[in-house]
Design an enzyme around this catalytic site. Structure first.
Site, PDB file in Angstrom:
ATOM      1  N   HIS B  32     -81.416  12.803  21.257  1.00  0.00           N
ATOM      2  CA  HIS B  32     -82.618  13.115  20.485  1.00  0.00           C
ATOM      3  C   HIS B  32     -82.644  14.615  20.240  1.00  0.00           C
ATOM      4  O   HIS B  32     -81.615  15.272  20.327  1.00  0.00           O
ATOM      5  CB  HIS B  32     -83.858  12.651  21.245  1.00  0.00           C
ATOM      6  CG  HIS B  32     -83.936  11.169  21.408  1.00  0.00           C
ATOM      7  ND1 HIS B  32     -83.966  10.298  20.333  1.00  0.00           N
ATOM      8  CD2 HIS B  32     -83.965  10.398  22.510  1.00  0.00           C
ATOM      9  CE1 HIS B  32     -84.023   9.072  20.784  1.00  0.00           C
ATOM     10  NE2 HIS B  32     -84.024   9.098  22.104  1.00  0.00           N
ATOM     11  N   THR B  33     -83.836  15.142  20.007  1.00  0.00           N
ATOM     12  CA  THR B  33     -83.992  16.569  19.737  1.00  0.00           C
ATOM     13  C   THR B  33     -83.372  17.433  20.842  1.00  0.00           C
ATOM     14  O   THR B  33     -83.673  17.241  22.018  1.00  0.00           O
ATOM     15  CB  THR B  33     -85.485  16.898  19.642  1.00  0.00           C
ATOM     16  OG1 THR B  33     -86.082  15.959  18.762  1.00  0.00           O
ATOM     17  CG2 THR B  33     -85.699  18.298  19.098  1.00  0.00           C
ATOM     18  N   GLN B  34     -82.495  18.343  20.449  1.00  0.00           N
ATOM     19  CA  GLN B  34     -81.865  19.240  21.421  1.00  0.00           C
ATOM     20  C   GLN B  34     -82.436  20.648  21.341  1.00  0.00           C
ATOM     21  O   GLN B  34     -82.255  21.456  22.233  1.00  0.00           O
ATOM     22  CB  GLN B  34     -80.359  19.313  21.139  1.00  0.00           C
ATOM     23  CG  GLN B  34     -79.663  17.989  21.226  1.00  0.00           C
ATOM     24  CD  GLN B  34     -79.656  17.460  22.645  1.00  0.00           C
ATOM     25  OE1 GLN B  34     -79.398  18.180  23.600  1.00  0.00           O
ATOM     26  NE2 GLN B  34     -79.963  16.180  22.793  1.00  0.00           N
TER      27      GLN B  34
END
Lengths: 298, 260, 260
Positions: B32-34
């Site tokens: 997901h969002t890093q």
């Protein structure tokens, strides 16, 4: 109702040989016994009003609201089975929320009527469910200005969005009435419930199609019409509940709100006065005699 | 171009060689969002005798690029609370819509129930914690300003990890390092904050915004500022920093053309 | 065969627009022993008559605490009430967890109303066979709600449901004006007197067959509440003795309004 007892009226979604769906017609009967609801589409807003018959002295006065907010700019009122009305409202709220999720903008009154018409119609299609025992009136104000998109936190170029017709008017008041069959129409003035015939006759006198009635006057008319419609049912006490939605520059700023206490009381005072004036031209209707007292209906 | 959507708008294989589609592969761990992409910097806030002052500038940066210069990072809730967002701007927009739908739900009944800032902060912290537990965080740190159950000033922070924190003065991002010491000088503890006037609080927050503009390279001199009290919210979204003085600047090593 | 063709399920309207299955379900409420609820400006009380199946068996539970700020009493199918009360406990707890707020009564009651409505519109389901009185306090003060199998929920000043409850309702209607200014003790006494009106001729109120639930506010809002407390057995002696026959002078309402 000549076909009662022939068996075609025992199951929802079944046609009788002459093409009727009796269960839907019976659902309408539940509506016809309920307290009167009306809506008036004025030039600068919409009024909703309902006659709440007081079934018990033990009820808390002023509580038990029957007109619900669906979204900030939209309200609904219904006549018939009260719990079915709550089901309607709950679904309408979901529709409004899901519309916002997809389109990032409030749902219009016309789109809401279409969605809810479809929902009610689906409850006439299957033998596993029964139709809604309500007729609902949905009123709203569609913004006349370009609203920021939901979640918008700033502005892009100042040109704005394209595809607009110069000089065209957007938004405005919306009023729709949805029946148990799923059928719906847009109205200038809508009435349902026990006193609908009297109320309709009064609404017709207002020449609403001319689009001249102001919201302020609409509130007074709505109160008066509920009082007039109640006159046929005088032995029972009732409470008047009213809400309104004005234009963005009006008293509610495009929001669906309760009519403030002072304005409501003034409208009621005028309604009582008007009623005293024409007490003699009263006519009693015997054709919608209610069935046995049912606590689900008000 | 061919009919495959993944090739659309990409360099031609015959000219630039095969496209490196390795990042599109679905095997391996789900990611997901890093990192945040378009970001807002500090939010600063300070309690005073009968309310809270909160401020954030109007910049959304894309890395070091000042990408959007009119982004309003102070969001109103129910005309009684303010949420100030630091971090990812698209996540802020998601949360803004979430709070918007919550506000609509709260207004269904007109019976006088409202979610106050304390309730709102609890809610946001649960949202953050849920998302980080799904390994799909909302990349923000927020300050919630308003009133608590006793109608006393309320100020608290919640962040992408679900961590919560409360103090008489708070700041996110760069502000946590630069503004916080300045605010603590004015209000070292709750008692000191409860004796501050609105004007004192306002001055301290404005001073912090100015210092942040001096030293934070991802900041802007246009900002939003709100005062939250029992009377309601006074939100201004188009403020400009006043009385700037860059006289200190040439004392700094590395400033302008100066090399040592 | 059947009395009529329209009463086999809850998805069939009669030609008059009635749903007989729902009406029959409200008959189940009248099979249950009587319960009474009253609210004043500061308190909400529930009073219930318990039944035992036989001389040596225990008495059926009539009042259930849901949360610190509310409880309910039931008349009808106790197992249906347990399903609903478990659901209410979950909703109540979830509000405290996500918002740090005691759930507003109206919302909680509507949520079971909506559930009950579903049971009246789908084939294969049956309406709940239980009526409830829900008493509690929230930000807007003390409340009493009635829940019916149809899904109808109404806020009441006072209410009685269950077997022979008409007598209790008559008592309540007659004393309606007095309730608002009652303290907790007077309110409980009124509740017990209403209950007494509904007793069968050979029955009387005892510490065994009486349950009392009390909840109230101590000041403005939800800040300080008197948590919902259930009184059973010896704990109700204080009130049962007060309203016992002979201790109250002349039978009738005139005598009752003297003590305050």
């Amino acid at each position: 109702m000549t076909s009662i007892g022939t068996g075609y009226d025992l199951t929802n979604s079944v046609f009788s040989p002459d093409g009727r769906n009796f269960q839907v017609e019976y659902a309408v009967k539940a509506v016809e016994n309920g307290g009167t609801s009306i809506g008036i589409r004025c030039k600068d807003g919409v009024v909703l009003a309902v006659e709440k018959v007081i079934s018990s002295k033990l009820l808390k006065p002023g509580a038990n609201k029957r007109i619900a907010t669906i979204d900030r700019h939209m309200g609904a009122v219904s006549s018939g089975l009260v719990p079915d009305g709550r089901h309607f409202v709950s679904r309408a709220r979901d529709e409004a929320a899901s519309w916002r999720k997809v389109y990032k903008t409030p749902i219009t009154t016309a789109d809401m009527a279409s969605r809810m018409g479809g929902y009610l119609q689906a409850y006439t299609l299957y033998s596993s469910v029964r139709p809604f025992g309500i007729t609902a009136i949905v009123g709203g104000w569609d913004s006349e200005l370009e609203l920021p998109v939901d979640g918008q936190v700033g502005n892009g170029p100042s040109i704005g969005s394209g595809g607009k017709v110069e000089g065209k008017k957007y938004g405005g008041p919306g009023l729709y009435m949805i029946e148990p069959s799923g059928l719906y129409w847009g109205y200038y003035g809508a009435a349902t419930g026990k006193g609908r015939q009297t109320a309709k006759a009064e609404l017709e006198k207002l020449d609403l199609a001319a689009g001249k009635l102001s919201l302020e006057d609409g509130v007074k008319e709505a109160a008066r019409i509920i009082y007039v419609a109640h006159a046929d049912n005088k032995d029972k006490e009732f409470e008047l509940e009213m809400t309104w939605i004005s234009s963005l520059d009006g008293p509610t700023k495009g929001r669906h709100e309760e009519v403030p206490k002072e304005i409501l009381e003034e409208a009621e005072r005028l309604a009582k006065k008007a009623l005293e004036g024409d007490d003699d031209e009263e006519e009693t209707k015997e054709d919608d005699k209610p069935a046995e007292e049912d606590k689900m209906e008000e | 171009m061919n009919h495959l959507p993944q090739a659309w708008g990409r360099p031609r294989d015959d000219v630039y060689g095969a496209y490196d589609g390795s990042y599109l592969q679905t095997h391996g761990p789900n990611q997901h969002t890093q990192q945040p992409i378009v970001t807002g910097t500090s939010v600063v806030a300070l309690k005073f005798s009968d309310g809270v002052v909160i401020a954030a500038d109007n910049l959304a940066s894309y890395g070091s690029l000042a990408r959007f210069t009119d982004v309003k990072r102070l969001r109103k809730f129910a005309d009684s609370s303010i949420v100030g967002f630091g971090g990812d701007v698209s996540d802020m927009q998601y949360l803004d819509r979430l709070l918007n739908s919550l506000d609509i739900e709260e207004a269904y009944s007109s019976s006088g129930h409202t979610l106050n800032a304390k309730n709102l902060h609890t809610y946001l912290s649960k949202v953050f914690y849920k998302r980080r537990s799904d390994f799909n965080p909302l990349w923000n740190q927020v300050l919630v300003a308003g009133l608590d159950d006793d109608k006393k000033p309320f100020l608290a922070s919640a962040d992408l990890l679900g961590t919560t924190f409360s103090a008489p003065s708070l700041a996110t991002g760069f502000g946590a390092h630069l503004a916080q010491p300045l605010l603590r000088k004015v209000a070292p503890d709750e008692i000191a904050a409860s004796k501050l006037s609105k004007e004192q609080a306002l001055a301290a927050v404005k001073e912090s915004m100015k210092v942040l503009f001096y030293r934070d390279a991802r900041s802007l001199d246009k900002y939003s500022i709100a005062i939250v009290t029992a009377e309601g919210i006074d939100l201004k979204e188009d403020e400009k920093l006043e009385n700037q003085s860059w006289a200190f600047a040439d004392q700094i090593r590395g400033y302008g053309t100066q090399v040592n | 065969m059947f009395r009529n063709n329209y009463d086999n399920d809850s998805v069939t309207f009669s030609p008059q627009g009635r749903i007989f299955q729902v009406e029959y379900a409200s008959e189940a409420v009248k099979q249950g022993s009587v319960v009474v609820g009253i609210v004043s400006k500061t308190h909400a009380v529930l009073v219930a008559l318990k039944r035992n199946a036989e001389e040596l068996s225990s008495y059926q539970k009539k009042i259930i605490a849901i949360d610190e700020h509310l409880g309910l009493s039931l008349a009808g199918l106790a197992s249906d009430a347990r399903v609903l009360s478990n659901f209410m406990k979950q909703q109540s707890l979830s509000s405290r967890l996500t918002y740090g707020r005691a759930i507003p009564l109206e919302r909680l009651v509507s949520s079971i109303g909506d559930r009950a409505q579903t049971n009246t519109q789908h084939y294969g389901k049956r309406p709940y066979g239980v009526g409830l009185l829900v008493a509690g306090v929230d930000e807007t003060g003390p409340h009493l709600f009635e829940f019916q199998p149809s899904g109808m929920t109404q806020e009441m000043v006072a209410c009685a449901i269950g077997a022979r409850s008409q007598m209790a309702r008559t008592y309540l209607e007659r004393n309606l004006e007095a309730f608002a200014d009652c303290g907790r003790e007077e309110l409980v006494k009124h509740g017990l007197r209403a209950l007494k009106e509904s007793l069968a001729q050979d029955k009387e109120l005892t510490v065994e067959n009486c349950s009392v639930g009390v909840v109230g506010v101590k000041g403005e809002g939800m800040k300080r509440i008197e948590a919902f407390k259930l009184y059973d057995g010896a704990e109700v002696r204080q009130w049962v003795d007060l309203v016992a026959d002979g201790t109250e002078g002349a039978e009738g309402t005139e005598g009752m309004e003297v003590d305050l």
